[in-house]
Scaffold this active site. Structure first.
Site, mmCIF file in Angstrom:
data_model
loop_
_atom_site.group_PDB
_atom_site.id
_atom_site.type_symbol
_atom_site.label_atom_id
_atom_site.label_comp_id
_atom_site.label_asym_id
_atom_site.label_seq_id
_atom_site.Cartn_x
_atom_site.Cartn_y
_atom_site.Cartn_z
ATOM 1 N N HIS A 149 21.465 28.844 -46.411
ATOM 2 C CA HIS A 149 21.430 30.307 -46.523
ATOM 3 C C HIS A 149 22.533 30.961 -45.698
ATOM 4 O O HIS A 149 22.512 32.176 -45.502
ATOM 5 C CB HIS A 149 20.064 30.825 -46.080
ATOM 6 C CG HIS A 149 18.932 30.292 -46.909
ATOM 7 N ND1 HIS A 149 18.574 30.837 -48.125
ATOM 8 C CD2 HIS A 149 18.106 29.234 -46.717
ATOM 9 C CE1 HIS A 149 17.564 30.151 -48.638
ATOM 10 N NE2 HIS A 149 17.260 29.171 -47.802
ATOM 11 N N LYS A 157 40.431 26.243 -16.167
ATOM 12 C CA LYS A 157 39.596 26.449 -14.972
ATOM 13 C C LYS A 157 40.451 26.892 -13.789
ATOM 14 O O LYS A 157 40.060 27.767 -13.004
ATOM 15 C CB LYS A 157 38.854 25.157 -14.616
ATOM 16 C CG LYS A 157 37.901 24.628 -15.675
ATOM 17 C CD LYS A 157 37.331 23.285 -15.222
ATOM 18 C CE LYS A 157 36.532 22.603 -16.314
ATOM 19 N NZ LYS A 157 36.059 21.266 -15.891
ATOM 20 N N GLU A 187 36.160 16.931 -28.001
ATOM 21 C CA GLU A 187 36.666 16.742 -26.645
ATOM 22 C C GLU A 187 37.260 15.343 -26.494
ATOM 23 O O GLU A 187 38.207 15.141 -25.738
ATOM 24 C CB GLU A 187 35.562 16.975 -25.608
ATOM 25 C CG GLU A 187 36.098 17.070 -24.185
ATOM 26 C CD GLU A 187 35.068 17.569 -23.189
ATOM 27 O OE1 GLU A 187 35.207 18.721 -22.729
ATOM 28 O OE2 GLU A 187 34.126 16.810 -22.876
#
Length: 556
Positions: A391, A519, A360
């Site tokens: 893993h 937004k 960001e």
């Protein structure tokens, strides 16, 4: 390029050109050859500072590369920019704000910025008063019962930082008059709340609404849901909101309008970016978990790194080294992905925290002067707790086609302090810690050296699909112990690494305009999904088609 460069005196050639020349010159160079040529390479490429060790010897660098990286930093006026950061200059150029997260960890007696220090510590003291009341069982809900659960409602910097630190320092949880549990809620879809609320009692639950703007829809929608939950159980009385909510924001008037009592309002400032805010009252859940002394140790560790960053030459300056190694890997070796691999389960959320901090901040393509960037900026940052990652994706690191740089992080000591409640299992747990450390060292060794790390007899008849190329660069950060002080140091190292890289790329790391427009578009689409609007003509065909499926107008 290297031939043409050799025609000119070194001092007349830019560091970037010199670095490109060094890439060409050393294109076939393997990390194992660097170690073979330099027996004391670890001593030459590691730094010890306070409670940590930074080993960067397993990078594909030479003395010449480092010299040119330092020269690049000087041509970008890094020292000047560090001085500007630690002043009250408006280094956040697009929003015309200072970036003074460093001020949040200034000691109370710090004399250089007396008014700023007083401002910060006034709010911290107000937070400490609330922490002490809650710990002592003196803070009570609307029915007079003692608070036993605290839920932090936030998103982004108001969630990732506090949650990461609270989890990382779980061993340092303080004793309280009654058992106190801290929870975190961030998702706007309500799924976390749905899972959590049925476990809680309204009478004994306190909510922290943590929002810099007090306007973030994710946070306020969750806050409104829990308000309804409380009022349904306890009644619609002013004292319910006043007793069961604490607000942390820059907007006192919005908190008052929402109903939060003035004594339960904790303030921060526009000059604190959300992803840099855990040191402020946004860190309330941290202080509730590890206590006031623990929180102050967290701040002290970060401040120690602030001083190190400002006062140490580039050659020994850990944030500067971290940043320049990243520049070398990303911009010259074309390594565009970076894995963060802590070998301690308590750092479960650290990679997610760094994703926000780094991507960001530095995920930008426009320079401070408005021109397009000249170099690639932030790489993709990802990661997982190391033993689990072994893993999951280490196969790609060892035998895939992608070049990846890595940070290995581990504490030297664990399970040996008096405050641990599980000391009766200490021997077995110490063995487990040594198991984690051995894996940490083994993985970084194999990534760097490849087949060279294998036994020669084993390698002789080893099929190619079991062999390892190596030459994947990595740093290793060892903490003396994972405690509030050392974690404060670790976080601040990465904060300043981000800033140094922003200076090299000439970008602003303190804004995030890329997240704003999404937004706004969501606000435009919400009335359509709610049935208040049905005109889809302005939308693209894909969005129109998806909305029709969501509204049940066509089959999915």
């Amino acid at each position: 390029m290297s031939k043409s460069i050799e025609k000119f005196p070194k001092e007349l050639v830019s560091p970037i050109a010199q670095l490109h020349s060094l890439v060409e010159k050393n294109s076939k160079l393997h990390i194992k050859e660097l170690f073979a040529a330099e027996q004391d390479r670890f001593q030459n490429y590691s730094v010890k500072f306070d409670q940590l060790v930074f080993d960067y010897s397993k990078h594909r660098i030479t003395k010449s590369v480092l010299e040119q990286l330092f020269a690049l930093a000087k041509t970008k006026q890094l020292t000047h920019w560090i001085e500007r950061l630690f002043s009250q200059d408006k280094v956040n150029c697009t929003e015309q704000r200072a970036a003074m997260h460093w001020a949040l960890r200034l000691p109370s007696e710090y004399s250089k910025f007396p008014e700023l220090t007083k401002q910060v510590h006034t709010q911290l003291q107000r937070m400490y008063v609330l922490v002490e009341k809650i710990h002592a069982g003196q803070y009570r809900g609307a029915t007079g019962e003692v608070i036993q659960d605290v839920v932090n409602i936030g998103v982004g910097g108001s969630d990732l930082g506090p949650q990461m630190v609270t989890h990382a320092l779980c061993d340092f949880k303080v004793k309280t008059a009654k058992p106190l549990n801290v929870h975190f809620v961030s998702t706007m879809d309500g799924s976390q709340l749905s899972d959590l609320l049925h476990q809680l009692r309204p009478e004994t639950t306190l909510f922290i609404i943590s929002s810099k703007s007090f306007g973030t829809i994710d946070t306020l929608s969750n806050a409104q849901t829990v308000r309804q939950w409380l009022e349904k159980a306890l009644g619609k009385h002013d004292r319910v909101v006043k007793s069961h909510f604490i607000g942390v924001s820059t907007k006192a008037e919005k908190m008052t309008e929402w109903g939060i009592a003035p004594e339960n309002q904790l303030l921060l400032w526009d000059w604190v970016g959300g992803r840099y805010s855990l040191w402020s009252c946004i860190g309330f859940p941290i202080a509730l978990t590890i206590g006031i002394d623990g929180f102050q140790q967290l701040l002290a560790g970060a401040h120690a790194v602030d001083e190190h960053f400002q006062n140490t030459n580039f050659e020994q300056n850990i944030p500067v080294l971290m940043a320049l190694l990243g520049i070398w890997n990303n911009n010259f070796l074309n390594i565009q992905t970076h894995a963060v691999l802590p070998y301690d389960g308590r750092l479960k959320y650290f990679a997610a925290y760094l994703q926000q901090l780094e991507m960001e901040s530095n995920g930008k393509s426009v320079q401070r002067d408005g021109q397009k960037v000249e170099l690639d900026t932030c790489p993709i940052v990802w990661g997982e707790v190391g033993p689990n990652a072994q893993h999951a994706f280490y196969q790609l690191l060892h035998q895939g086609t992608q070049a990846v740089s890595c940070d290995f992080i581990a504490p030297i000591q664990r399970y040996n302090a008096d405050h641990f409640t599980y000391v009766e299992n200490a021997e077995a747990l110490i063995e487990q810690h040594h198991l984690a450390l051995s894996n940490c060292l083994a993985q970084s060794r194999l990534l760097a050296f490849g087949n060279e790390a294998l036994d020669s007899a084993e390698l002789k008849n080893l099929p190619i699909y079991k062999q390892y190329e190596g030459n994947q660069p990595s740093s290793t950060l060892l903490l003396k112990e994972l405690n509030p002080y050392s974690l404060g140091m670790l976080i601040a190292l990465y904060e300043h690494k981000v800033f140094v890289q922003s200076v090299i790329w000439n970008i602003n790391p303190f804004d995030q305009w890329g997240v704003e427009k999404g937004k706004q578009i969501a606000d435009q689409l919400l009335p359509i999904l709610n049935g208040a609007q049905n005109d889809l003509s302005a939308l693209d065909a894909s969005t129109r088609g998806l909305i029709k499926i969501l509204l049940g107008k066509v089959d999915g």
